[in-house]
Write an enzyme that holds these catalytic residues in place. Sequence first.
Site, short mmCIF file in Angstrom:
data_model
loop_
_atom_site.label_atom_id
_atom_site.label_comp_id
_atom_site.label_asym_id
_atom_site.label_seq_id
_atom_site.Cartn_x
_atom_site.Cartn_y
_atom_site.Cartn_z
N ASP A 194 0.85 -1.19 0.00
CA ASP A 194 0.00 0.00 0.00
C ASP A 194 0.88 1.23 0.00
OD1 ASP A 194 -2.38 1.56 0.08
OD2 ASP A 194 -3.33 0.03 1.33
N TYR A 252 -13.21 5.25 -14.28
CA TYR A 252 -13.27 4.10 -13.37
C TYR A 252 -13.79 2.87 -14.10
CZ TYR A 252 -14.37 1.41 -9.15
OH TYR A 252 -14.44 0.45 -8.17
#
Length: 252
Positions: free
Chosen positions: A36, A158
């Site tokens: 991350d 998206y």
Amino acid sequence: MQLQDTTAIVTGAASGLGAATAHALAEAGATVVGFDLPSSIEGAEPGEGVRLLPVDVTDPTQVEAAVAEAAGTGRPLRTVVNCAGIGPSARLLGKKGPHDLGLFAKVVQVNLLGTVHVMTLAAARIAETEPLADGARGVVVNTASIAAFDGQVGQAAYAASKGGVVGLTLPAARDLAQHGIRVNTVCPGIVETPMLATVSEEFRAGLAAGVPFPQRLGRPEEFADLVLTLVRHDYLNGETIRMDGALRMAPR
């Protein structure tokens, strides 16, 4: 595919779907290495059996180094789950003019290319492991979205990026078959993640009301449970599975 005494990589592991998946894999006996961003890792509590590494999935050099570290745990790398993603909203032509093309590119870089980077570089390491029954070596589970099929107003970037992940599933499974690596994709609907934590309860209730059954939002733990099923079921390959309570999104 057994998880006990193996290594798993999970991207986006500091929160939301990734965190739930990392926890579930660790509970099943895997050593989990989570990727991350540094800003996301700060303050995160990964739990026992999960180690977080600061990695930008859009940077192949960072990904390659992190994958090498995961592959060096002493347990064979068998599982990869790609959860890292972003979802800013913007119309192709809005009140302020055309879509920011840099933003569009960024969404594709994170959601699609980030998935490709991790899957490809991890597959190279998995291919080096000793084969199991039927020549199996590992499995990749990617995360798309029902927006890949039902993209709403403002979701062009998206939906395009997640549609790319869906389109990648079968050819990736075919490419990696000779190495004993399966590839599947999960398309979540509306799930209770940190992105929804900032909206009102009334708005959340409205979202839940649109789901046919069960009439509620999905839970990260349900996503994680589905991922574990895909990992463990050796004959599921090249599949894209919706997890959405039969929801089909309206235009807006």
